[in-house]
Design a protein around this motif. Sequence first.
Motif, PDB file in Angstrom:
ATOM      1  N   LYS A 104     -45.335  53.196  55.773  1.00 53.00           N
ATOM      2  CA  LYS A 104     -44.542  52.742  54.761  1.00 53.00           C
ATOM      3  C   LYS A 104     -43.066  52.465  55.312  1.00 53.00           C
ATOM      4  O   LYS A 104     -42.733  53.232  56.259  1.00 53.00           O
ATOM      5  N   HIS A 105     -42.449  51.511  55.010  1.00 54.17           N
ATOM      6  CA  HIS A 105     -40.767  51.341  55.442  1.00 54.17           C
ATOM      7  C   HIS A 105     -40.298  52.621  55.305  1.00 54.17           C
ATOM      8  O   HIS A 105     -40.432  53.256  54.478  1.00 54.17           O
ATOM      9  N   SER A 106     -39.332  52.969  56.500  1.00 52.18           N
ATOM     10  CA  SER A 106     -38.759  54.053  56.089  1.00 52.18           C
ATOM     11  C   SER A 106     -37.368  53.848  55.603  1.00 52.18           C
ATOM     12  O   SER A 106     -36.399  53.001  55.978  1.00 52.18           O
ATOM     13  N   GLY A 107     -37.078  54.939  54.626  1.00 44.23           N
ATOM     14  CA  GLY A 107     -35.722  54.947  53.803  1.00 44.23           C
ATOM     15  C   GLY A 107     -35.493  53.587  53.108  1.00 44.23           C
ATOM     16  O   GLY A 107     -36.229  53.097  52.515  1.00 44.23           O
ATOM     17  N   ARG A 119     -41.544  48.703  45.408  1.00 39.95           N
ATOM     18  CA  ARG A 119     -41.055  48.407  46.744  1.00 39.95           C
ATOM     19  C   ARG A 119     -40.329  47.351  47.358  1.00 39.95           C
ATOM     20  O   ARG A 119     -40.381  46.298  46.994  1.00 39.95           O
ATOM     21  N   MET A 120     -39.285  47.767  48.392  1.00 41.24           N
ATOM     22  CA  MET A 120     -38.948  46.617  49.344  1.00 41.24           C
ATOM     23  C   MET A 120     -37.868  45.811  48.888  1.00 41.24           C
ATOM     24  O   MET A 120     -37.021  45.247  49.532  1.00 41.24           O
ATOM     25  N   GLU A 167     -28.593  60.239  48.479  1.00 41.24           N
ATOM     26  CA  GLU A 167     -29.990  60.680  49.142  1.00 41.24           C
ATOM     27  C   GLU A 167     -31.362  59.798  48.456  1.00 41.24           C
ATOM     28  O   GLU A 167     -31.588  60.395  47.411  1.00 41.24           O
ATOM     29  N   PHE A 168     -31.514  58.610  48.879  1.00 38.53           N
ATOM     30  CA  PHE A 168     -32.740  57.832  48.275  1.00 38.53           C
ATOM     31  C   PHE A 168     -33.953  58.389  48.889  1.00 38.53           C
ATOM     32  O   PHE A 168     -34.970  58.742  48.119  1.00 38.53           O
ATOM     33  N   GLY A 223     -39.682  51.834  51.153  1.00 43.63           N
ATOM     34  CA  GLY A 223     -40.961  51.547  51.288  1.00 43.63           C
ATOM     35  C   GLY A 223     -41.923  51.852  49.999  1.00 43.63           C
ATOM     36  O   GLY A 223     -43.024  51.331  49.912  1.00 43.63           O
ATOM     37  N   GLU A 224     -41.508  52.822  49.027  1.00 40.10           N
ATOM     38  CA  GLU A 224     -42.532  53.279  48.271  1.00 40.10           C
ATOM     39  C   GLU A 224     -41.741  53.368  46.685  1.00 40.10           C
ATOM     40  O   GLU A 224     -42.547  53.654  45.610  1.00 40.10           O
TER      41      GLU A 224
END
Lengths: 343, 454
Positions: free
Chosen positions: A215-218, A256-257, A202-203, A236-237
């Motif tokens: 923010k980007h999801s997941g 992130r990302m 679980e990230f 995303g974070e």
Amino acid sequence: MPKLTKVEKKFFVDDGNNRGPMTMLRVRFHPRDSKLVASCADRRIAWFDLTAEADQEVKGRGKCVVGELVCPHEIGWVRGLDVHPEGKQLATGGSDRTLRVWAWKDGRPGEQPSHQVEAHGGWVEGVAYAPDGRLIATAGFDGLVKVWDSADLKLLQTLEGHKRYVDDVAWSSDGKWLISGGEDGQVIVRDTQSWQTLRTIEFGGANNQSGQIPKHSGVHRLAISRDDRWLGVAGGEQLSVFDLQSGEIVASERDRMQVAFHPKADVLAGGESEAKFWSFEADKLTPPEKDKNGKPKSPQGIPGKPFASVKRGEWSLGLQFSADGKQVALGNAAGIVELYDVG
Amino acid sequence: MNSGNCSETSIDGLSMNIHADDTVCPKYEHSLSRRALLQGAAAGGVAFGGFGRLFGADSAAVARQNGKRVILVFMSGGPSQFETWDPKPGQPTGGPHISIPTALPGIHIDEYMPNLARLADRMITVRSMTSSNGDHDQGGYVAQTAYNPSALVAPAPHWLSICAHEKPSANPGLPSYVMLGKDNFGSLHVPGAGFLGAKYQALQCPGDGSGPQDLPQSSEETIAAFQRREALRKSFSRPFAEGRDSRLVQSHDGAFDQVGRLLRSADLFDISDESPADFDRYGDSRLGRDCILARKLVEEGVPFVRIQHQSGLAWDKHRRAFQSQRWITNEFDTAMGALIDDLIDRGLWKDTLLVLMGEFGRTPQIQGQGQPGRNHWTKCWSLSFGGCGLQEGLVIGSTNDNGTELKDRPVTIHDLFCTFYKTLDIDPHKELEFENRPIPFVEDKLGTPMEEVF
């Protein structure tokens, strides 16, 4: 302590249609030839000759090596991209739902795909060759991970488990594990003999993408360390490192990302608008201590020293070390790829 | 704030005189009223929003029943025509989204709108909207009032406030205009009742399928308690009313009468008994739940409903556009598909005008304030509407291959409003008087109805 030195030439691509920059999404070095390919905001990918002179003046960007747009899909954008481990071919996955392989000859991909398939019921976002080059894994916005024979694109496996779009896939260096990460915030580790799920990590960071600039999801990107011990996950974070064997989190940073491991050293890079580089201390990558109630405390930052940071502007994506580890490529939103020597 | 009797009201930041009342009222005389009004303001999200609408329903008894309804789903921020109703896959401007075929041969729309594609033969799609105001606040105002703020001689009402004025609910116990959710952007973006006054302000609900805030659960005890308070209030208000304009006092009292009636039908806003399958079909989203509530409201006789799709200019995709665009489009399509299906299945479609639109479109260039994204674009953009006996399966207008130019059949905001008003049997160029000036429903009586839709 490693050192990062900027290669004083930029690699730029544009289609001449004055419709906005070719924002980079992923970059890949060719393992043998001095070439680099990048998926960008286009239905084609950018191809760059790393030995070319930066002799073309580009407005607002100075002298650049101007790349070519190759491997055309007819519609959409190329989202996923990978190069065969021996450089024999490259694979592209598009928002047009297709997976295509392109034979590599004379230092560049062929003009027509050698094979193509309708791969997913949605964008093909992640594409990754297995270490032996015989298999290709794809991540789709239909929530599926699929495994293909790279020789003929015959479908071998369809793997369920994610609840939402899947954004990235990665293989362990021995090919025994296939890892996928999705916008549901989950990372799934699978055994490639049985294709069974070994564990789900679980990230987090999943959100419903509400609002103007969510923010980007997941999970956005995955990377595995050279010894298959550590899994880097960027969303995303957060950029987090997990023990791949146990699935426990061992470090986390507010970057992130993007995430990438160096292929020859304990070096980790990550981050979108600012790419950071850490020389990490592997023996200190440990799960967080537990409080008196047995609840894990917040994970530590990446142990070791950050040795470089490159500011490259918002939504700058694309980050990869070359196979020999001597260079790193950084894409950015302005349609440019920059190279750095890693010494 | 308009207290019902005081002379100045503020609608979307524009102050104006509505009632000629030169009496300065001591604060204590307003104590009970003020409390009620504050509750109304809280429910409405704007000064006097909630109870203000209740005044409007007073006139329902004398209003001609029309039976036509409107559900406006407003997509604040400026939805991209490329990623909704006018995709250009394969073109340099096309972006990563691809298109899918619709129920109309040869017509494709965005890949994340499968339900609207399925229902394209029930809707009218306009691909040739053209306007000139690319500011969210002002563009939102124009797109919901048919007035450019700079051209105002009087604060223009939201077009659904005009509808509430012209065609109020036939049932005096029901509000004529309900707003579900509200964008938190700017003072003009969600226009109020303008010069029509608080009577025609929407009854504001907070969104997410919830009814007005502070409305107690309906029960015999609640109603009895309300009646006791009303008797007390009236006894206190008698000296207050003496010597004042009786119309204003009656209007004020009317608000409390309406509260009493609403209390008896408080389950109007309760969607908890709706089928779990419906919640699945509409999607697990605020929009989905608001659409279920909108369906219930129009079914019960509320004629005009505005639904806000997300707050915070969610369709305003300047940066990081295309990935999050998938989510919002998917959420929108899921809810709209279910809503249209239900309006058809429940026999409401022929009398309900469903409007799906934002304030403008987005640039063909994929160069936002941070890439990749699209900026504001008014030159050519898209929207969709349908129902209410209009022609079905029409696609009006077109753009060129790259989507950079209008190709044919330009449709202005004024044309659009003339069309909507005509659909509702309202004269689009009717005038109302404000401070002895004639104010037409559509600015300068511009525009003509799109005759092909009738």
